[in-house]
Design an enzyme around this catalytic site. Structure first.
Site, PDB file in Angstrom:
ATOM      1  N   ILE A 187       0.833  -1.197   0.000  1.00  0.00           N
ATOM      2  CA  ILE A 187       0.000   0.000   0.000  1.00  0.00           C
ATOM      3  C   ILE A 187       0.872   1.253   0.000  1.00  0.00           C
ATOM      4  O   ILE A 187       2.001   1.243   0.493  1.00  0.00           O
ATOM      5  CB  ILE A 187      -0.960  -0.010   1.219  1.00  0.00           C
ATOM      6  CG1 ILE A 187      -2.080   1.017   1.055  1.00  0.00           C
ATOM      7  CG2 ILE A 187      -0.201   0.165   2.525  1.00  0.00           C
ATOM      8  CD1 ILE A 187      -3.238   0.819   2.026  1.00  0.00           C
ATOM      9  N   CYS A 188       0.335   2.315  -0.582  1.00  0.00           N
ATOM     10  CA  CYS A 188       0.972   3.639  -0.540  1.00  0.00           C
ATOM     11  C   CYS A 188      -0.144   4.663  -0.376  1.00  0.00           C
ATOM     12  O   CYS A 188      -1.182   4.362   0.206  1.00  0.00           O
ATOM     13  CB  CYS A 188       1.822   3.883  -1.788  1.00  0.00           C
ATOM     14  SG  CYS A 188       0.876   4.006  -3.321  1.00  0.00           S
ATOM     15  N   ARG A 189       0.040   5.856  -0.892  1.00  0.00           N
ATOM     16  CA  ARG A 189      -0.992   6.882  -0.766  1.00  0.00           C
ATOM     17  C   ARG A 189      -2.126   6.650  -1.759  1.00  0.00           C
ATOM     18  O   ARG A 189      -3.292   6.689  -1.405  1.00  0.00           O
ATOM     19  CB  ARG A 189      -0.388   8.279  -0.957  1.00  0.00           C
ATOM     20  CG  ARG A 189      -1.391   9.411  -0.796  1.00  0.00           C
ATOM     21  CD  ARG A 189      -0.752  10.780  -0.936  1.00  0.00           C
ATOM     22  NE  ARG A 189       0.084  10.916  -2.110  1.00  0.00           N
ATOM     23  CZ  ARG A 189      -0.347  11.282  -3.315  1.00  0.00           C
ATOM     24  NH1 ARG A 189      -1.611  11.563  -3.511  1.00  0.00           N
ATOM     25  NH2 ARG A 189       0.489  11.370  -4.320  1.00  0.00           N
TER      26      ARG A 189
END
Length: 94
Positions: A61-63
């Site tokens: 996951i990231c932004r």
């Protein structure tokens, strides 16, 4: 590359079924993150990916889902079992 919708990911995360890899930078992580995830920013992933357990599948996951997609492509080439979380932390409602 395997992908999962944020809602499906969240259900698995809340059930405690998965390992999560957050590839955002420390400042982003400090501002808001999910408990119990592994932080390994994309900016250092190439140097530190070997710290990850190759026998463990990860949801990445990231932004927004773009950096995590890049991380997944890199890790797949190194033999890791990874799934990109679509929408990233932006999909998490307040």
């Amino acid at each position: 590359m395997k992908e999962i919708s944020f809602n499906d990911f969240l259900a698995k995360y809340q059930a405690g079924e998965i390992q999560v890899l957050d590839v955002r930078e420390q400042e982003e992580y400090d501002a808001r993150h999910l408990d119990g995830v592994t932080l390994l920013p994309l900016s250092v992933l190439a140097e530190r990916y070997s710290e990850l357990d190759k026998n463990q599948p990860f949801y990445v996951i990231c932004r927004s889902g773009k950096r995590s997609a890049r991380a997944c492509l890199f890790l797949e080439k190194k033999g890791y079992d990874v799934t990109n979380v679509q929408g990233g932390m932006n999909a998490l409602e307040d």
